[in-house]
Design a protein around this motif. Structure first.
Motif, PDB file in Angstrom:
ATOM      1  N   ALA A 160       0.828  -1.208   0.000  1.00  0.00           N
ATOM      2  CA  ALA A 160       0.000   0.000   0.000  1.00  0.00           C
ATOM      3  C   ALA A 160       0.862   1.257   0.000  1.00  0.00           C
ATOM      4  N   VAL A 161       1.925   1.268   0.816  1.00  0.00           N
ATOM      5  CA  VAL A 161       2.806   2.439   0.895  1.00  0.00           C
ATOM      6  C   VAL A 161       3.459   2.712  -0.453  1.00  0.00           C
TER       7      VAL A 161
ATOM      8  N   LEU B 214       2.551   1.635  -3.374  1.00  0.00           N
ATOM      9  CA  LEU B 214       1.564   1.933  -4.411  1.00  0.00           C
ATOM     10  C   LEU B 214       1.264   3.434  -4.428  1.00  0.00           C
ATOM     11  N   VAL B 215       1.052   4.010  -3.250  1.00  0.00           N
ATOM     12  CA  VAL B 215       0.754   5.439  -3.156  1.00  0.00           C
ATOM     13  C   VAL B 215       1.952   6.272  -3.613  1.00  0.00           C
ATOM     14  N   THR B 216       3.156   5.913  -3.130  1.00  0.00           N
ATOM     15  CA  THR B 216       4.336   6.706  -3.498  1.00  0.00           C
ATOM     16  C   THR B 216       4.658   6.601  -4.985  1.00  0.00           C
TER      17      THR B 216
ATOM     18  N   ILE C 246       2.339   6.125  -7.468  1.00  0.00           N
ATOM     19  CA  ILE C 246       1.354   6.938  -8.182  1.00  0.00           C
ATOM     20  C   ILE C 246       1.700   8.426  -8.062  1.00  0.00           C
ATOM     21  N   LEU C 247       2.213   8.818  -6.881  1.00  0.00           N
ATOM     22  CA  LEU C 247       2.579  10.221  -6.665  1.00  0.00           C
ATOM     23  C   LEU C 247       3.919  10.575  -7.305  1.00  0.00           C
TER      24      LEU C 247
END
Length: 762
Positions: free
Chosen positions: A722-723, A725-727, A729-730
């Motif tokens: 999850a961590v 994945l977010v980083t 995409i950003l």
């Protein structure tokens, strides 16, 4: 019916490896069922008789990139049905136990004496099939980690990247080509494995995701990152392999406890023979300090036996003639002669190793759920990665190279290895840790059930109690207690009857030497008679004594009170005058009270279910502080367990492994306390080798600790994904950090699982 074959598999790092092998072998015509265990490094195949086990099973596994060799031992018929639902093997629990719980109100007139005992003649050792517990015929798991194929490939890929940096420094214009070539050093073997996996039924493997991500990175001009990602992937696989090897060897290390040779008595003297060649009936001479080479029974001598290597029991046990000994235990201080009772393939250590490896192949409910989830998860990751790469450029005109790069990173983040191995790694470590402490469980389903039990139903005789009488009270009339027990012991010298043994044991405890008796005889319906010097002695039941001489009011009251406590009473007469009363009962185990208290501290409520009479059961129950249900038939015990379960409780049935089949069948899990017997190891869902009540609480505590470890592993696996994945995409992280979300998480969950191998006190 089919034929069952077992193989040692090397090169497996995680559950996705096992899934690829499972899928490929299942597609072979004639194969009925397959079970692959990463943690055990084994595969069990049930096949029809027409299928050649070597071709194509071994060829296909080898093509997938794994080592394979048959485990020693003949193929055995396998059950016709196996839905791969391992709950079924435990949920029914028809353990085939016979009746046991006996009343200890023995009639002393039935006290038949057997002076002396038979002894089997020595049988020379003959060759028996060797037992291979190590799988040395494969080799990959036995050498140092740097000697493995994966280590060599990782080093080659690393060297290629170093060379690429040097070349790019000298000739910058071919930088991209140089790193693309360096990447191929590691990627070609990965791509080959991806192709073979797809060919044999697993198109959505981690190798497939890795291959797509690496090639895509080169296409969009990120050759350096592609090379680093492949290298990091190989490092991750290498670390996974090291951790998996550690978990695999933890239980098989038990086999190293066996000595290579044994001293066998023969007509011409003593001869050393291989331990693997010992036959049933062979007579071994075990010197102080020697490891015992086989399961057996002591024929002569007495010694303290250190059973810690097998059962985890820290205090050596004093054993003498007639007592059983385990292979791998240590004779500490006396010379003993032991008759072999099991060949190498069937001794305690071999059975433990075999049982745990088979248990590791059985999937727990949580593990089966994650397996099913992962089959949909990987294709979904491919779809999500493709959408991330395509939609932003098409919909909002974003940069193709930027979003294709992010899509490729998501492929790496989405690899399911860490999630898939989170459960089996912890279960395997929990099973192995238990086995090394003398706590055996038949699979993850049993472990998961044990973690949630609310009630523990115990047998009485032989489980909470010693299963044999002990002297509880001595009352003298004109004689001291020492005199009473000494005279009674004089009549019992040489007898093997349980009541006689209880009296002799009490005399030994009191340091009283039995008198020398003559003319010892059993009088039918009355008891034992004999002479000590000029005195005529008789040890009889209370009724027989009252028929010879009237009891005083005090004597009658004392005997009635002892009988009311569930004790068996014998009366000693000297020259037809009552001089003493000896009361015996089936005494509680020394550890029973503390063991039950430990269970209560875990919020597990113990209850005694016994067929014994109410007064005897109540006396034991009052001593131990446990709820008692007595005078029960087998169907009554089953009914009580069903009643407890009706309220939503999970119930464990604890017994000696040979009784109460209906109750064991009704319970959620059956726990045998059988001291390592065949029945204890093979019939119940779990077995306690130490024969220790306190170990029931240790078993529950280990199960709960393992389930906590599983939950931690799932959080680690999903949390890291999850961590990243977010980083990703950003735009904060790219390809090479993304690989940490998979291989890094896999290494972390495996290391976390390995912490279970360190037993905790209490």
């Amino acid at each position: 019916m089919g034929i069952q074959d077992r193989y040692r598999i090397t090169g497996m790092d995680c559950a996705s490896c096992a899934q690829k092998i499972d899928t490929a072998v299942r597609r072979i015509d004639g194969v009925e069922d397959v079970s692959v265990s990463v943690s055990a490094g084994t595969m069990t195949v049930r096949r029809g008789e027409a299928v050649d086990p070597a071709d194509p099973i071994q060829k296909i596994v080898a093509k997938l990139g794994y080592g394979i060799a048959p485990l020693a031992g003949r193929a055995a018929p396998a059950p016709a049905q196996n839905d791969h639902d391992h709950d079924a093997c435990c949920g029914g629990h028809d353990h085939g136990h016979g009746a046991h719980d006996h009343d200890l109100d023995h009639d002393h007139d039935a006290h038949e004496h057997s002076h002396g005992h038979g002894q089997a003649p020595a049988v020379a050792a003959t060759a028996a099939p060797p037992l291979d517990l190590h799988g040395h015929d494969v080799g990959e798991d036995d050498g140092a980690w740097w000697q493995t194929k994966k280590a060599r490939l990782t080093l080659a890929a690393g060297a290629a990247i170093v060379a690429a940096f040097l070349v790019a420094y000298v000739v910058p214009e071919i930088r991209a080509t140089t790193f693309a070539v360096a990447m191929l050093v590691g990627l070609i073997p990965i791509a080959r494995r991806a192709f073979m996996a797809a060919r044999y039924g697993t198109p959505f493997s981690i190798e497939t995701l890795m291959t797509i991500a690496a090639i895509g990175a080169v296409i969009i001009g990120a050759a350096e990152e592609a090379a680093m990602v492949v290298f990091l992937f190989l490092i991750g696989e290498l670390l996974e392999g090291v951790a998996a090897r550690r978990a695999r060897t933890s239980i098989r290390a038990l086999s190293n406890l066996l000595p290579e040779t044994a001293r066998v008595e023969e007509a011409g003297g003593i001869r050393e023979v291989p331990a693997s060649a010992l036959a049933v009936g062979a007579i071994l001479q075990i010197r102080p300090g020697d490891r015992i080479a086989a399961d057996g029974r002591i024929l002569e001598g007495e010694s303290a036996i250190d059973e810690a290597p097998v059962t985890g029991e820290s205090v050596p046990k004093r054993k003498g003639v007639g007592d059983s000994v385990f292979a791998g235990t240590i004779n500490t201080d006396g010379l003993i002669r032991v008759e072999v009772t099991a060949i190498a393939a069937d001794n305690t250590i071999a059975r433990i190793v075999r049982l745990v490896e088979e248990a590791q192949e059985a999937k727990a409910p949580t593990e089966r759920f994650i397996d099913r989830f992962s089959r949909w998860y990987t294709p979904a990751v491919l779809v999500v990665g493709a959408l991330v790469a395509i939609l932003p450029p098409l919909v909002v005109g974003a940069s193709w190279s930027e979003w294709v790069y992010k899509g490729l990173a998501i492929l790496l983040i989405g690899c399911p290895c860490a999630l898939v191995i989170s459960t089996p790694a912890a279960i395997a470590a929990g099973l192995a840790s238990g086995a090394r402490q003398g706590l055996l469980m038949k699979g993850g389903a049993v472990l998961e059930t044990l973690a949630g039990i609310h009630h523990a139903a115990f047998d009485k005789t032989g489980t909470l109690t010693l299963g044999r009488p002990v002297v509880s009270d001595i009352i003298g009339y004109g004689r001291s207690e020492a005199e009473v027990i000494g005279l009674a012991a004089a009549l019992e010298v040489g007898s093997n009857h349980p009541l006689a043994q209880a009296i002799l044991a009490k005399a030994a405890d009191m340091a009283v030497a039995p008198g020398s008796a003559q003319e010892i005889a059993a009088v039918a319906g009355k008891g034992m008679t004999g002479k000590v010097g000029a005195d005529s002695l008789m040890l009889a039941s209370a009724a027989a004594a009252a028929a010879i001489t009237p009891l005083t009011a005090d004597q009658d009251a004392a005997i009635a009170a002892l009988g009311g406590e569930g004790k068996s009473v014998s009366v000693l007469l000297v020259n037809d005058a009552i001089v003493g009363v000896i009361a015996m009962r089936d005494g509680p185990r020394a550890d029973a009270r503390d063991g039950l208290a430990a269970l209560k501290s875990l919020d597990v409520a113990p209850v005694m279910l016994t067929g014994d009479n109410a007064r005897a059961a109540k006396a034991v129950g009052d001593d131990l502080g446990i709820e008692v249900r007595a005078e029960l038939l087998p169907q009554d015990k089953q009914r009580i367990i069903r009643e407890l379960q009706a309220g939503g409780a999970k119930v464990a049935k604890v017994g000696d492994g040979i009784n109460d089949a209906p109750a064991l069948a009704a319970a959620d899990v059956g726990i045998a306390m059988g001291g390592g017997t065949d029945v204890a190891l093979e019939t119940a869902d779990a077995a306690i080798l130490n024969n220790n009540v306190a170990d029931v609480a240790r078993l529950v505590r280990l199960a709960r600790r393992t389930m906590r470890n599983i939950h931690q592993n799932i959080v680690i696996a999903l949390g890291l994904k999850a961590v990243f994945l977010v980083t990703t995409i950003l735009g904060i992280t790219g390809l090479w950090p993304a690989i940490l979300a998979d291989t890094g998480a896999t290494v972390l969950v495996t290391i976390n699982a390995l912490t279970l191998l360190v037993p905790k006190k209490g």
